[in-house]
Design a protein around this motif. Structure first.
Motif, PDB file in Angstrom:
ATOM      1  N   GLY A  55      42.925 -34.585  68.904  1.00 20.40           N
ATOM      2  CA  GLY A  55      44.210 -35.272  68.854  1.00 20.40           C
ATOM      3  C   GLY A  55      44.217 -36.336  67.770  1.00 20.40           C
ATOM      4  O   GLY A  55      43.233 -36.495  67.037  1.00 20.40           O
ATOM      5  N   ALA A  58      41.171 -38.701  67.340  1.00 20.85           N
ATOM      6  CA  ALA A  58      39.877 -38.020  67.429  1.00 20.85           C
ATOM      7  C   ALA A  58      38.758 -38.800  66.735  1.00 20.85           C
ATOM      8  O   ALA A  58      37.604 -38.704  67.134  1.00 20.85           O
ATOM      9  CB  ALA A  58      39.991 -36.624  66.829  1.00 20.85           C
ATOM     10  N   ASP A 219      53.001 -37.977  62.596  1.00 16.93           N
ATOM     11  CA  ASP A 219      53.225 -36.540  62.380  1.00 16.93           C
ATOM     12  C   ASP A 219      54.678 -36.142  62.182  1.00 16.93           C
ATOM     13  O   ASP A 219      55.092 -35.066  62.592  1.00 16.93           O
ATOM     14  CB  ASP A 219      52.622 -35.722  63.541  1.00 16.93           C
ATOM     15  CG  ASP A 219      51.131 -35.938  63.660  1.00 16.93           C
ATOM     16  OD1 ASP A 219      50.500 -36.166  62.620  1.00 16.93           O
ATOM     17  OD2 ASP A 219      50.616 -35.912  64.787  1.00 16.93           O
ATOM     18  N   ALA A 244      45.239 -41.386  60.060  1.00 17.23           N
ATOM     19  CA  ALA A 244      44.993 -41.028  58.657  1.00 17.23           C
ATOM     20  C   ALA A 244      46.073 -40.108  58.087  1.00 17.23           C
ATOM     21  O   ALA A 244      46.548 -40.309  56.966  1.00 17.23           O
ATOM     22  CB  ALA A 244      43.623 -40.367  58.539  1.00 17.23           C
ATOM     23  N   THR A 245      46.476 -39.108  58.858  1.00 18.48           N
ATOM     24  CA  THR A 245      47.459 -38.141  58.352  1.00 18.48           C
ATOM     25  C   THR A 245      48.777 -38.838  58.066  1.00 18.48           C
ATOM     26  O   THR A 245      49.387 -38.659  57.006  1.00 18.48           O
ATOM     27  CB  THR A 245      47.678 -37.026  59.396  1.00 18.48           C
ATOM     28  OG1 THR A 245      46.412 -36.514  59.768  1.00 18.48           O
ATOM     29  CG2 THR A 245      48.539 -35.918  58.844  1.00 18.48           C
ATOM     30  N   GLY A 248      48.470 -41.147  55.020  1.00 19.79           N
ATOM     31  CA  GLY A 248      48.473 -40.409  53.754  1.00 19.79           C
ATOM     32  C   GLY A 248      49.882 -40.008  53.355  1.00 19.79           C
ATOM     33  O   GLY A 248      50.301 -40.181  52.209  1.00 19.79           O
ATOM     34  N   THR A 249      50.633 -39.491  54.321  1.00 19.77           N
ATOM     35  CA  THR A 249      52.001 -39.049  54.030  1.00 19.77           C
ATOM     36  C   THR A 249      52.887 -40.243  53.703  1.00 19.77           C
ATOM     37  O   THR A 249      53.633 -40.231  52.713  1.00 19.77           O
ATOM     38  CB  THR A 249      52.579 -38.293  55.253  1.00 19.77           C
ATOM     39  OG1 THR A 249      51.670 -37.266  55.608  1.00 19.77           O
ATOM     40  CG2 THR A 249      53.929 -37.682  54.921  1.00 19.77           C
ATOM     41  N   GLN A 273      38.339 -41.227  56.766  1.00 21.26           N
ATOM     42  CA  GLN A 273      39.514 -40.355  56.633  1.00 21.26           C
ATOM     43  C   GLN A 273      40.762 -41.130  56.231  1.00 21.26           C
ATOM     44  O   GLN A 273      41.566 -40.670  55.432  1.00 21.26           O
ATOM     45  CB  GLN A 273      39.759 -39.607  57.945  1.00 21.26           C
ATOM     46  CG  GLN A 273      38.762 -38.499  58.154  1.00 21.26           C
ATOM     47  CD  GLN A 273      39.273 -37.436  59.104  1.00 21.26           C
ATOM     48  OE1 GLN A 273      40.455 -37.341  59.374  1.00 21.26           O
ATOM     49  NE2 GLN A 273      38.380 -36.631  59.626  1.00 21.26           N
ATOM     50  N   SER A 276      40.377 -42.144  52.561  1.00 23.67           N
ATOM     51  CA  SER A 276      40.491 -40.970  51.707  1.00 23.67           C
ATOM     52  C   SER A 276      41.952 -40.535  51.600  1.00 23.67           C
ATOM     53  O   SER A 276      42.443 -40.253  50.497  1.00 23.67           O
ATOM     54  CB  SER A 276      39.625 -39.848  52.290  1.00 23.67           C
ATOM     55  OG  SER A 276      39.964 -38.639  51.707  1.00 23.67           O
ATOM     56  N   ALA A 277      42.656 -40.505  52.735  1.00 28.81           N
ATOM     57  CA  ALA A 277      44.062 -40.054  52.734  1.00 28.81           C
ATOM     58  C   ALA A 277      44.927 -40.987  51.883  1.00 28.81           C
ATOM     59  O   ALA A 277      45.726 -40.530  51.054  1.00 28.81           O
ATOM     60  CB  ALA A 277      44.594 -39.986  54.162  1.00 28.81           C
ATOM     61  N   THR A 280      43.881 -41.047  48.067  1.00 33.04           N
ATOM     62  CA  THR A 280      44.351 -39.843  47.378  1.00 33.04           C
ATOM     63  C   THR A 280      45.849 -39.929  47.123  1.00 33.04           C
ATOM     64  O   THR A 280      46.342 -39.541  46.070  1.00 33.04           O
ATOM     65  CB  THR A 280      44.034 -38.586  48.217  1.00 33.04           C
ATOM     66  OG1 THR A 280      42.656 -38.617  48.554  1.00 33.04           O
ATOM     67  CG2 THR A 280      44.344 -37.317  47.448  1.00 33.04           C
TER      68      THR A 280
END
Lengths: 438, 296
Positions: A55, A58, A219, A244-245, A248-249, A273, A276-277, A280
């Motif tokens: 999830g 995590a 998300d 992180a996701t 990044g977005t 993470q 990095s996200a 980047t």
């Protein structure tokens, strides 16, 4: 007639199976209850890591594993706890209370030899910590929720300052840099929101202007409009935490629309993470220039740190390379938590949490005549020699207050290569500075 | 006010991946009557394959095609194996939806296991940012919108102007009559699975380029909007799906502009509810009214 008899036979078989199943389900729980009072003589004992392994949260599972497996390696190398070897068992809460409660209830009901628990994640803490307390099982935790700042739950011990303290330190750091116009960008999930009260308290104290507040839902397919709204408010700095996701977005969307303002992230953003996200998404050189992260201060190098590094390098069960964890404050705190459980059990001569829990201050509090110990093996040796000990851990001095919370300094760091292991200390924010601001 | 106009531009960009996904979904659902709730997992698969292909040095646009082709294969494989087994045993709409849910779990957790549940970031150099009044967009975003429009035109033309396209539409309306008219419906259904799988993979890849990150569950973020767009546009209608995707993309961004981004997906369901109240048969598409006929 024959058909009826056959149906009855099947009914009898089904009833038998049901009875056997019920007995199998109930008995381990009963035995667990019995074992709680008898110290599970000779058998291995279990250190349970109960947190989110899948999830959005995590990454917390990885951190807790990194604290627990090396601690268990160090304990077993020193002969175990009172003659019991320790094994690690994990339970995945998926970061969802609805999933976590039945899973954990089942685990507690079917595991008869629990030494202690390391966990949980922020999303399930409000449900799980009271549950452990009811079961009288010691839990050492790095959970950030301020709900546990003034807890009366005896089996809960927190080795990391609560998230609002971290939020307060972020604002102290921003004030130090001279920022007045600030934006708050936090994930709408429970974990990310726990820092916000501290941030708001600090903003109020320093009379800063909040020009934009975004609670971003993780998300989502796009954050471009949120990013445009943020940039139009022209903040000097963004206080932030999200997964992180999402990070990044979101920051990728901000970068596509204009110049990304300075970012001050909390402790949860100092993670491979996340970095990095975001690096980047906005470019590594830009990331190095505008991002700083605030987290609990890493302790001065001691024998405890050397033992921590050795254990990290030898333990299985952690995400390699071990080097990435050397200065990870949450993992160090989780490591210390397990060592403290084992030392308290040794001091109590009993591996049952119901018995040893009250011995935890006895092995951590400083005091006259106490011997400072930095490793589990040292602690056991001194205890067996009849000495009183003060364990100084990989995370530094551990001093629990009346609410079982242990606080310390925070530090603002820069990350020139967007790598959490390569840090530059920008400022130490002392506990007294935070107290003055809060 | 400028923010609302900007939001419309962002909505068009967001609509590109929703539209690609919705066109594939509506084609699949309209023709086979399988309500594929595992579509999000398949989009994730396409996105991961595209990302992996890009890592090997392939251009991102070629990598997108790779993701589409691989997803096409995966879709056909699951249709002709697991879905066929359950369809032969008489599974109807709900049961098949549950089977696709199971497939989604297998696919997503297999990817999570292989990728160690990591989130990967995509680096795409932004060479130019364009402005159309207050609306701003990058080269890449413009390319994504153009890609979605081109795919829509090609697909619509294929369905309306070619023999296979006509056979696809005929099979969607009444497979028995299509078979009686000499159409090889088995082959047509296979083409539908391949085509919808390709669009699904393409949508996942385009979505990844838009948000610049990818993991095992990336497609799930898009799934609700894709399904809502497909149902809003009337199951089986590619034009309807594309238009609904555009409306949804803009609506969700306008909600964000109003400061309620957390409710963006909820608004999509609200719009669907209103459409269903006004046109309750829009979700039926090629379904037989009294009993759903699964065509795998």
């Amino acid at each position: 007639m024959s058909g009826t008899r056959q149906v009855r036979r099947w009914q009898a078989v089904a009833a038998g199976a049901l009875a056997a199943g019920t007995a199998a389900a109930v008995l381990p729980g009963t035995l667990a209850g019995a074992a709680t009072h008898h110290g599970f003589s000779g058998a291995p004992v279990t250190e349970a890591v109960i947190t989110a392994f899948t999830g959005p949260e995590a990454f917390i599972g990885g951190v807790l594993d990194t604290g627990t497996y090396p601690a268990v390696w160090a304990i077993n190398k020193a002969g175990g706890v009172d003659g019991h070897q320790v094994v690690v068992k994990t339970v995945d809460t998926r970061g969802d209370p609805a999933d976590a409660l039945p899973l954990v209830e089942r685990f507690l009901g079917t595991t008869s030899n629990i030494l202690g628990i390391c966990g949980p994640d922020g999303a399930t803490a409000n449900q799980l910590i009271p549950l452990y307390n009811r079961h009288k099982i010691t839990v050492t935790s790095d959970v950030g929720s301020s709900a546990f700042d003034h807890t009366s739950m005896k089996w809960f011990w927190r080795l990391i300052p609560p998230d609002p303290t971290n939020g307060l330190a972020m604002v102290v750091w921003a004030h130090d840099r001279g920022y007045k116009n600030v934006a708050l960008v936090f994930g709408s999930d429970t974990t990310a929101q726990t820092v916000v009260p501290g941030v708001l308290a600090g903003i109020k104290h320093f009379h800063m202007n909040v020009v934009s507040t975004l609670n971003i839902t993780p998300d989502q397919p796009s954050y471009q409009t949120d990013a445009a709204a943020l940039l139009s408010a022209k903040p000097q700095v963004i206080f932030t935490e999200e997964d992180a996701t999402t990070a990044g977005t979101f920051f990728g969307d901000v970068a596509q629309l204009g110049t990304v303002p300075n970012i001050i992230g909390d402790g949860a953003t100092i993670e491979t993470q996340w970095m990095s996200a975001v690096a980047t998404a906005i470019g590594k050189p830009n990331f190095a220039k505008i991002y700083s992260g605030v987290t609990a201060e890493s302790p001065k190098p001691t024998a405890a740190n050397r033992e921590w590094v050795t254990a990290l390098n030898h333990a299985s069960g952690i995400v390699k390379p071990a080097k990435q964890w050397y200065s990870e404050p949450y993992a160090m705190a989780d490591y210390d938590g397990v060592i403290i459980q084992a030392l308290a059990a040794t001091a109590a001569n009993n591996v049952s949490p119901a018995v040893y829990n009250s011995y935890i201050p006895a092995v951590t509090e400083p005091g006259p005549g106490k011997v400072k110990v930095y490793t589990y093996a040292q602690g056991v040796k001194e205890l067996k020699a009849g000495k009183k000990i003060e364990y100084v851990g990989a995370s530094g001095v551990i001093k629990f207050n009346q609410y079982h919370n242990s606080y310390g300094n925070q530090v603002a760091s820069g990350f020139p290569t967007a790598d959490p292991t390569n840090t530059v200390t920008l400022k130490v924010i002392t506990a007294s500075a935070m107290e003055a601001a809060g | 006010m400028n923010l609302y106009i900007e939001a419309i531009g962002f909505g068009v960009i967001a609509a590109s991946s929703i539209a690609l996904g919705a066109m594939g979904f509506t084609l699949q659902f309209g023709l086979t009557n399988v309500l594929n709730v595992g579509y999000g997992a398949t989009m994730s698969f396409g996105a991961i394959v595209a990302y992996a292909a890009h890592l090997t040095g392939m251009s991102i646009w070629l990598a997108l095609i790779c993701g589409g082709i691989a997803t096409s294969g995966l879709t056909l494989l699951s249709a002709k194996t697991l879905l066929r087994v359950y369809a032969k045993r008489g599974a109807a709409l709900f049961e098949m939806a549950m089977v696709t849910f199971g497939i989604a779990l297998i696919v997503e957790y297999a990817i999570a296991s292989i990728t160690e549940n990591n989130t990967f970031s995509l680096t795409i150099a932004i060479e130019h940012t364009h402005a159309l009044g207050p609306i701003r967009f990058t080269d890449v975003q413009l390319a994504l919108v153009i890609l979605a429009v081109v795919v829509f035109i090609l697909l619509d033309g294929f369905l309306r102007l070619t023999k296979v396209g006509t056979a696809l539409r005929a099979t969607a309306v009444d497979p028995d009559l299509a078979r009686a008219s000499g159409i090889a419906t088995g082959r047509i259904v296979t083409i539908a699975w391949l085509l919808s799988g390709f669009l699904c993979g393409l949508a996942g890849g385009v979505f990844t380029i838009d948000i610049l990150t990818v993991n095992a569950f990336t497609g799930d973020s898009l799934l609700s909007l894709v399904i809502v767009a497909a149902l809003m546009g009337t199951a089986g209608s590619v034009r309807g799906a594309a238009l609904a995707a555009l409306l949804l993309g803009i609506a969700t961004q306008l909600v964000s502009a109003a400061g309620a981004s957390g409710y963006a997906s909820a608004v999509a369901y609200g719009v669907l509810a209103v459409v269903l109240l006004a046109r309750p048969k829009s979700v039926q598409g090629g379904l037989v009214a009294d009993r759903v006929q699964i065509t795998v």
